[in-house]
Enzyme design. Structure first.
Site, PDB file in Angstrom:
ATOM      1  N   ASN A  62     -62.586  78.212 -88.139  1.00  6.65           N
ATOM      2  CA  ASN A  62     -61.319  78.949 -88.181  1.00  6.65           C
ATOM      3  C   ASN A  62     -61.694  80.424 -88.236  1.00  6.65           C
ATOM      4  O   ASN A  62     -62.436  80.830 -89.129  1.00  6.65           O
ATOM      5  CB  ASN A  62     -60.554  78.505 -89.442  1.00  6.65           C
ATOM      6  N   GLY A  63     -61.230  81.219 -87.281  1.00  4.58           N
ATOM      7  CA  GLY A  63     -61.575  82.644 -87.264  1.00  4.58           C
ATOM      8  C   GLY A  63     -62.027  83.065 -85.880  1.00  4.58           C
ATOM      9  O   GLY A  63     -61.787  82.355 -84.894  1.00  4.58           O
TER      10      GLY A  63
ATOM     11  N   CYS B 133     -55.744  78.349 -86.818  1.00  2.91           N
ATOM     12  CA  CYS B 133     -56.510  77.115 -86.946  1.00  2.91           C
ATOM     13  C   CYS B 133     -56.466  76.587 -88.377  1.00  2.91           C
ATOM     14  O   CYS B 133     -56.403  77.348 -89.332  1.00  2.91           O
ATOM     15  CB  CYS B 133     -57.972  77.365 -86.593  1.00  2.91           C
TER      16      CYS B 133
ATOM     17  N   LYS C  40     -36.039  86.787 -85.888  1.00  4.90           N
ATOM     18  CA  LYS C  40     -35.757  85.355 -86.016  1.00  4.90           C
ATOM     19  C   LYS C  40     -35.335  84.777 -84.664  1.00  4.90           C
ATOM     20  O   LYS C  40     -35.794  83.726 -84.257  1.00  4.90           O
ATOM     21  CB  LYS C  40     -34.652  85.093 -87.045  1.00  4.90           C
TER      22      LYS C  40
ATOM     23  N   TRP D 147     -55.822  76.971 -82.722  1.00  2.79           N
ATOM     24  CA  TRP D 147     -54.875  77.944 -82.158  1.00  2.79           C
ATOM     25  C   TRP D 147     -55.750  78.832 -81.273  1.00  2.79           C
ATOM     26  O   TRP D 147     -56.527  79.648 -81.774  1.00  2.79           O
ATOM     27  CB  TRP D 147     -54.219  78.740 -83.277  1.00  2.79           C
TER      28      TRP D 147
ATOM     29  N   GLU E 296     -34.974  92.057 -88.769  1.00  8.56           N
ATOM     30  CA  GLU E 296     -35.343  90.698 -89.167  1.00  8.56           C
ATOM     31  C   GLU E 296     -34.508  89.666 -88.389  1.00  8.56           C
ATOM     32  O   GLU E 296     -35.030  88.648 -87.934  1.00  8.56           O
ATOM     33  CB  GLU E 296     -35.161  90.548 -90.687  1.00  8.56           C
TER      34      GLU E 296
ATOM     35  N   ARG F  88     -49.094  75.293 -89.576  1.00  6.98           N
ATOM     36  CA  ARG F  88     -49.793  76.575 -89.399  1.00  6.98           C
ATOM     37  C   ARG F  88     -49.711  77.064 -87.954  1.00  6.98           C
ATOM     38  O   ARG F  88     -49.960  78.230 -87.693  1.00  6.98           O
ATOM     39  CB  ARG F  88     -51.267  76.429 -89.801  1.00  6.98           C
TER      40      ARG F  88
ATOM     41  N   HIS G  69     -29.175 107.043 -78.438  1.00  7.84           N
ATOM     42  CA  HIS G  69     -30.363 107.758 -77.973  1.00  7.84           C
ATOM     43  C   HIS G  69     -31.143 106.940 -76.939  1.00  7.84           C
ATOM     44  O   HIS G  69     -32.299 107.250 -76.657  1.00  7.84           O
ATOM     45  CB  HIS G  69     -31.260 108.118 -79.160  1.00  7.84           C
TER      46      HIS G  69
ATOM     47  N   GLU H 117     -38.342  84.638 -82.204  1.00  7.85           N
ATOM     48  CA  GLU H 117     -39.455  83.725 -82.443  1.00  7.85           C
ATOM     49  C   GLU H 117     -39.075  82.263 -82.351  1.00  7.85           C
ATOM     50  O   GLU H 117     -39.902  81.451 -81.955  1.00  7.85           O
ATOM     51  CB  GLU H 117     -40.188  84.031 -83.752  1.00  7.85           C
TER      52      GLU H 117
ATOM     53  N   LYS I 267     -48.109  79.915 -88.556  1.00 12.58           N
ATOM     54  CA  LYS I 267     -47.483  80.250 -89.833  1.00 12.58           C
ATOM     55  C   LYS I 267     -48.297  81.307 -90.572  1.00 12.58           C
ATOM     56  O   LYS I 267     -47.773  82.257 -91.119  1.00 12.58           O
ATOM     57  CB  LYS I 267     -47.369  78.986 -90.681  1.00 12.58           C
TER      58      LYS I 267
HETATM   59  O1  M6R Z   1     -47.550  85.243 -94.719  1.00  9.71           O
HETATM   60  P1  M6R Z   1     -47.063  86.621 -94.396  1.00  9.71           P
HETATM   61  O2  M6R Z   1     -45.795  86.951 -95.090  1.00  9.71           O
HETATM   62  O3  M6R Z   1     -48.108  87.671 -94.612  1.00  9.71           O
HETATM   63  O4  M6R Z   1     -46.771  86.578 -92.856  1.00  9.71           O
HETATM   64  C1  M6R Z   1     -46.416  87.727 -92.149  1.00  9.71           C
HETATM   65  C2  M6R Z   1     -45.907  87.383 -90.766  1.00  9.71           C
HETATM   66  O5  M6R Z   1     -46.909  86.758 -90.025  1.00  9.71           O
HETATM   67  C3  M6R Z   1     -44.679  86.459 -90.830  1.00  9.71           C
HETATM   68  O6  M6R Z   1     -43.652  87.007 -91.588  1.00  9.71           O
HETATM   69  C4  M6R Z   1     -44.161  86.189 -89.408  1.00  9.71           C
HETATM   70  O7  M6R Z   1     -43.652  87.339 -88.837  1.00  9.71           O
HETATM   71  C5  M6R Z   1     -43.117  85.076 -89.440  1.00  9.71           C
HETATM   72  N1  M6R Z   1     -43.320  84.197 -88.336  1.00  9.71           N
HETATM   73  C6  M6R Z   1     -41.723  85.603 -89.370  1.00  9.71           C
HETATM   74  O8  M6R Z   1     -40.785  84.585 -89.379  1.00  9.71           O
END
Ligand code: M6R
Length: 607
Positions: A99-100, A2, A484, A73, A480, A27, A503, A487, A602
């Site tokens: 927010n929270g 949020c 990507k 959110w 990683e 966000r 394994h 997501e 975000k």
């Molecule tokens: O702001 P931060 O680096 O703490 O965020 C951590 C994760 O939420 C962030 O890296 C998330 O996995 C991204 N969407 C990855 O692309």
């Protein structure tokens, strides 16, 4: 997660709020709303979906100079117009944005319902509006303070009341909140991006603080009504940095920005003569650094994978035992904090709640935590005992890209410093520095070959499952790359150690599950080549991401992508960029919302 924004000043509040909500879009959210005060009336508009849906229903002529806005959110209650914020009390005179998460809302809601309050939504947040109503006796700030003493959980709350025109009360516990001081106007928001068009003068609100603001003044107090002296900070980011420019998406822009963001993280931090790094913000003496026996890195998501690369190199190069842990797990694990252990919290946003809570747990136990953050003035940066800013500039796309390489850069400098203080000789230090300085050029070369990555994405985007396989320092890079793809393209992908597939995961191999191998020219290359052959023997499709000139890997693979060759320890910088672009172009082919992927946020400010 949020986003919240509040405004008091001479302009039409709706314009400021809606523009601010647009800036908060990155966000992640699923609905939005505003409440604007005019005379003794609150005009509330809320809509499910994109901000455009809200813009479509808010009259252009909406009058009123003070108001609050929210991007939701969803956590408690479905995504619909009703559950969107702001929420009002029974009288319609009070509006709140939150927010929270209010963890004890069920009990509070039951009690308030018994007292006759009528609830309209399924949210946890609505209890706040009714609690403020129940406590209100003419002093809005006092009512908010009484309310928050009953709340368990996390909150950044903005409250307005028709009897208090040109006044907003903000309260914070665990969710970000920053006050913007304008010229005859005041803003308050969950992050600076919402206010940067109006002011760069900001005050960071801390947990347990309550803000009262109007268009000309603000006051911050604690829960015992003691006035808190606040420092005014200046935001260094420029508004243009938050624009897409000529790029179709922020993600593509940010991938390209790595040419500059990596050197920016190095800027002024190298002592060429001594072949070491200068990191003033660590707040640790050389003796203290020499006393470090073990390093633990805590982080989430992409930052976690960057941490895994760093831990590997801390051991191999600086010879310091190091591990990376998921912040969300560490905080509930009752971690043992020992003398000689140094903690790093890595977070692009500096607001990730899991990471923040893990920091607090470690500090409670006496641990020293250094922050590796991008957002200057963020909560993690403020609460850490020292640290290094990565200075990669605003990262707007939900998928983190440039932050990853900048986090590596900042931590590689730390590794250099630690290694040079121990056993690394001067020539070795010089070699390391020149490797680090050479990354920019290599990334440039990879970006020049972007088209071949795009073509690969065109060929492969329809596959439903992928394996990303790497070893050693590039094992986290494989994870990683898989993250990507998941997501932003919504393609199932697993990041695995190439050695581990035999394994179990090798059972997945068929002609519908491509395996993307990361094949740097390092001491594990031949092992990885063997793993590639194992996949080929089972009729699996193989994509090799290898270094220029590796004809042998190219022969085995069905498709190949090349990166320039470099010293082993710098290969993660180069290997990750094609993976970012591959995910981007797959998402593009599939018509996905690249910058704001579904269900994601975000800055993850809830548990
Ligand atoms: O702001 P931060 O680096 O703490 O965020 C951590 C994760 O939420 C962030 O890296 C998330 O996995 C991204 N969407 C990855 O692309």
């Amino acid at each position: 997660m949020c986003g919240i924004i509040g405004y008091c000043g001479p302009r039409e509040a709706s314009e400021v709020l809606l523009a601010g909500l647009k800036r908060l879009e990155y966000r992640g959210y699923d609905s939005s709303g505003i409440s604007v005060g005019f005379r003794d009336n609150l005009q509330v508009y809320k809509k499910k979906g994109k901000i455009q849906a809200l813009l479509d229903v808010v009259p252009e002529s909406l009058k009123g100079n003070w108001g609050i806005g929210h991007t939701r959110w969803a956590t408690h209650g479905g995504v619909n117009d009703t559950n969107a914020h702001p929420h009002c009390d029974c009288t319609g005179k009070i509006a709140i944005c939150h927010n929270g998460i209010i963890e004890n809302y069920v009990g509070l809601k039951d009690r308030l319902t018994d007292e006759g309050h009528r609830f309209l939504t399924e949210t946890d947040s609505e209890v706040i509006a009714h609690l403020v109503e129940s406590f209100y006796e003419g002093d809005l700030e006092a009512a908010v303070k009484s309310t928050v003493t009953l709340l368990k959980g996390t909150y950044g709350i903005l409250t307005m009341h028709t009897d208090h025109p040109d006044e907003i009360i903000g309260a914070r516990n665990g969710s970000p909140m920053v006050l913007g001081i304008g010229d005859g106007e005041m803003l308050i928001a969950s992050d600076v991006s919402a206010m940067i068009a109006h002011t760069k003068q900001v005050v960071y609100v801390e947990d347990g603080e309550v803000v009262r603001m109007d268009s000309g003044s603000y006051a911050v107090t604690d829960m015992r009504n003691r006035s808190v002296d606040k420092k005014v900070d200046s935001i260094s980011w420029e508004l243009e940095e938050m624009e897409k420019g000529d790029y179709p998406h922020f993600m593509l822009k940010e991938i390209h920005e790595q040419i500059d963001s990596v050197p920016r993280a190095i800027g002024g931090r190298i002592d060429e003569d001594q072949a070491t790094a200068v990191l003033g913000g660590l707040n640790m003496s050389e003796m203290e650094l020499l006393g470090v026996k073990r390093i633990v890195i805590i982080a989430a998501g992409t930052s976690y994978y960057a941490g895994c690369v760093v831990a590997y190199l801390l051991e191999s190069l600086a010879r310091i035992p190091a591990v990376t842990e998921l912040a969300s797990e560490l905080r509930y694990r009752n971690p043992i904090v020992e003398e000689g252990t140094l903690y790093f919290a890595m977070s692009q946003s500096g607001e990730t709640l899991d990471t923040l809570m893990a920091i607090r747990e470690l500090q409670r136990k006496g641990g020293r935590v250094l922050g590796i953050c991008n957002v200057v003035g963020s909560t993690i940066a403020r609460e850490s005992d020292g640290g290094v800013y990565i200075h990669s500039g605003p990262e707007i796309a939900v998928a983190s890209t440039k932050a990853f390489t900048s986090q590596l850069t900042a931590m590689y400098l730390f590794i250099l410093k630690m290694a040079r203080m121990r056993h690394m000789a001067w020539p070795e230090g010089k070699r390391f520095i020149s490797g680090l300085l050479g990354i920019r050029k290599h990334i440039g070369r990879i970006l020049e070959g972007e088209n071949s990555i795009r073509e690969l994405a065109v060929k492969y985007h329809k596959f439903g499952n992928f394996l990303f396989l790497g070893r050693g320092i590039n094992y986290p890079v494989a994870m990683e790359g898989a993250l990507k793809l998941k997501e932003i393209a919504y393609i199932h992908a697993e990041g695995y150690s190439a050695a581990e597939i035999k394994h179990g995961p090798i059972a997945l191999i068929n002609d519908q599950t491509p395996s993307l191998f990361i094949v740097p020219d390092d001491h594990l290359r031949d092992k990885v080549i063997s793993n590639m052959k194992e996949i080929k023997a089972r009729k699996g499709l193989v994509i090799a991401l290898c270094v220029e000139g590796d004809e042998y890997a190219a022969e085995i693979a069905d498709d190949v992508l090349y990166v320039p060759n470099c010293d082993e320890e710098f290969s993660p910088f180069l290997m990750v960029v094609p993976l970012q672009l591959f995910a981007y172009y797959c998402a593009l082919e599939l018509g996905c919302d690249v910058d704001q992927p579904r269900n994601l946020a975000k800055s993850v400010t809830v548990e």
